[in-house]
Design a protein around this motif. Sequence first.
Motif, PDB file in Angstrom:
ATOM      1  N   UNK A   1       0.781  -1.303  -0.061  1.00 47.17           N
ATOM      2  CA  UNK A   1       0.078  -0.050  -0.224  1.00 47.17           C
ATOM      3  C   UNK A   1       0.911   1.217  -0.017  1.00 47.17           C
ATOM      4  N   UNK A   2       0.753   1.906  -1.169  1.00 49.01           N
ATOM      5  CA  UNK A   2       1.498   3.017  -1.374  1.00 49.01           C
ATOM      6  C   UNK A   2       0.879   4.365  -0.989  1.00 49.01           C
ATOM      7  N   UNK A   3       1.348   5.188  -0.065  1.00 52.07           N
ATOM      8  CA  UNK A   3       0.808   6.388   0.013  1.00 52.07           C
ATOM      9  C   UNK A   3       1.849   7.798  -0.281  1.00 52.07           C
ATOM     10  N   UNK A   4       1.495   8.418  -1.186  1.00 56.13           N
ATOM     11  CA  UNK A   4       2.299   9.684  -1.678  1.00 56.13           C
ATOM     12  C   UNK A   4       2.148  10.910  -0.842  1.00 56.13           C
ATOM     13  N   UNK A   5       3.127  11.415  -0.636  1.00 58.24           N
ATOM     14  CA  UNK A   5       2.815  12.714   0.103  1.00 58.24           C
ATOM     15  C   UNK A   5       3.922  13.757  -0.767  1.00 58.24           C
ATOM     16  N   UNK A   6       3.039  14.853  -1.266  1.00 54.36           N
ATOM     17  CA  UNK A   6       4.044  15.850  -1.926  1.00 54.36           C
ATOM     18  C   UNK A   6       4.509  16.810  -1.065  1.00 54.36           C
ATOM     19  N   UNK A   7       5.840  16.927  -0.945  1.00 55.16           N
ATOM     20  CA  UNK A   7       6.581  17.702  -0.104  1.00 55.16           C
ATOM     21  C   UNK A   7       7.913  17.911  -0.872  1.00 55.16           C
ATOM     22  N   UNK A   8       8.680  19.129  -0.664  1.00 57.36           N
ATOM     23  CA  UNK A   8       9.973  19.324  -1.323  1.00 57.36           C
ATOM     24  C   UNK A   8      10.844  19.628  -0.125  1.00 57.36           C
ATOM     25  N   UNK A   9      12.215  19.311  -0.776  1.00 52.46           N
ATOM     26  CA  UNK A   9      13.287  19.883   0.016  1.00 52.46           C
ATOM     27  C   UNK A   9      13.422  19.538   1.581  1.00 52.46           C
ATOM     28  N   UNK A  10      13.514  20.521   2.371  1.00 51.53           N
ATOM     29  CA  UNK A  10      13.670  20.545   3.823  1.00 51.53           C
ATOM     30  C   UNK A  10      12.321  19.764   4.401  1.00 51.53           C
ATOM     31  N   UNK A  11      11.271  20.010   3.974  1.00 53.21           N
ATOM     32  CA  UNK A  11       9.965  19.385   4.436  1.00 53.21           C
ATOM     33  C   UNK A  11       9.969  17.663   4.290  1.00 53.21           C
ATOM     34  N   UNK A  12      10.522  17.258   3.217  1.00 50.69           N
ATOM     35  CA  UNK A  12      10.900  15.862   3.146  1.00 50.69           C
ATOM     36  C   UNK A  12      12.196  15.347   3.861  1.00 50.69           C
ATOM     37  N   UNK A  13      12.999  16.084   3.974  1.00 53.35           N
ATOM     38  CA  UNK A  13      14.156  15.564   4.655  1.00 53.35           C
ATOM     39  C   UNK A  13      13.657  15.458   6.013  1.00 53.35           C
ATOM     40  N   UNK A  14      13.124  16.692   6.782  1.00 55.51           N
ATOM     41  CA  UNK A  14      12.667  16.467   8.161  1.00 55.51           C
ATOM     42  C   UNK A  14      11.435  15.482   8.296  1.00 55.51           C
ATOM     43  N   UNK A  15      10.637  15.116   7.500  1.00 53.85           N
ATOM     44  CA  UNK A  15       9.524  14.193   7.473  1.00 53.85           C
ATOM     45  C   UNK A  15      10.309  12.725   7.601  1.00 53.85           C
ATOM     46  N   UNK A  16      11.499  12.350   6.766  1.00 54.29           N
ATOM     47  CA  UNK A  16      12.271  11.189   6.952  1.00 54.29           C
ATOM     48  C   UNK A  16      12.789  11.045   8.158  1.00 54.29           C
ATOM     49  N   UNK A  17      13.493  12.173   8.667  1.00 53.75           N
ATOM     50  CA  UNK A  17      14.233  11.924   9.993  1.00 53.75           C
ATOM     51  C   UNK A  17      13.268  11.713  11.092  1.00 53.75           C
ATOM     52  N   UNK A  18      11.937  12.185  11.117  1.00 51.23           N
ATOM     53  CA  UNK A  18      11.184  12.020  12.237  1.00 51.23           C
ATOM     54  C   UNK A  18      10.240  10.659  11.920  1.00 51.23           C
ATOM     55  N   UNK A  19      10.439   9.972  10.861  1.00 50.68           N
ATOM     56  CA  UNK A  19       9.789   8.780  11.023  1.00 50.68           C
ATOM     57  C   UNK A  19       8.468   8.907  10.126  1.00 50.68           C
ATOM     58  N   UNK A  20       8.022  10.288   9.736  1.00 50.46           N
ATOM     59  CA  UNK A  20       6.750  10.297   8.970  1.00 50.46           C
ATOM     60  C   UNK A  20       6.513   9.462   7.734  1.00 50.46           C
ATOM     61  N   UNK A  21       7.768   9.830   6.984  1.00 46.64           N
ATOM     62  CA  UNK A  21       7.805   9.223   5.663  1.00 46.64           C
ATOM     63  C   UNK A  21       8.789   7.881   5.891  1.00 46.64           C
TER      64      UNK A  21
END
Length: 290
Positions: A120-140
Amino acid sequence: MELRLLVTFEKVATVLSFTRAAAELAYAQSSVTSQIRALESSLGTELFDRLGGRIRLTEAGERLLPYARQIIELSAEARAAVTAAEEPTGSLVVGTMESLTSYRLPPLLELFHHRYPKVRLALRTTIGDETRQALRQGTYDVGFLMEAETEHPGLESEVLAVEPLALVAGAAVEVPGTADLLRHPLLATEPGCAYRDLFERELKSLSPDVEFMEFGTIEATKRAAAAGLGLALLPEVTVAAELAEGSLVRLPWEPPFTLRTQLAWRAGKRLPAHARLFLEQARKLIAEQG
């Protein structure tokens, strides 16, 4: 410590909200609260400071979080190892961006839809700092980046391709050098997009008064360029059709910077089997696209 309590703790620690964690876990908020209290009771320490309507991790909570994530990831890895012969399954939250979602990823999404329907893929459209922060936090779980840099603190990443850029307009104009761009109206997507920010930085090194007409999306920017409103620097893949049909013209100017499309995830994170499959297929697809 029960795994389900750690899962709930990790979710609350990531989003810093009992209400949002309950919604994402499909629990009643009272259930989330009671699970956190049960975990705190078993450990003999508080994991969150309650500050009115907000919460934050205590020092004990900060220390527990990386272990909780490791235990959760190991549990998922163990389950995947036991069921390796079965069809790939699991959820994957993917950070992406308009240029990739619209122009590179449709074949990948179609592949997973038909061949791996239990992923089940869920796409979240963000760019740059937002994407990196979400990856570090485990949101993505994983995220696509289009950046000049290939090393990102707190993340691991793999370069999938160099992403060519094209300076386009509705008709041919002479731009023998970078300074000549300043004689024309300039069009752009929103700030925070790597190629727009690098383009702006390059031009502002020549003139600090550079201004862009912002159109928000790539589609709107392309239409404005085709209508003769100015020049736009966009990923080549997003304007290929318009260049082929002649509604846009590529101008002979090459940017002095290189962007690379990358797939990134939190450093130290053990990617589960279905995430590794996604990486493998993304790598293969983008290599084929050239």
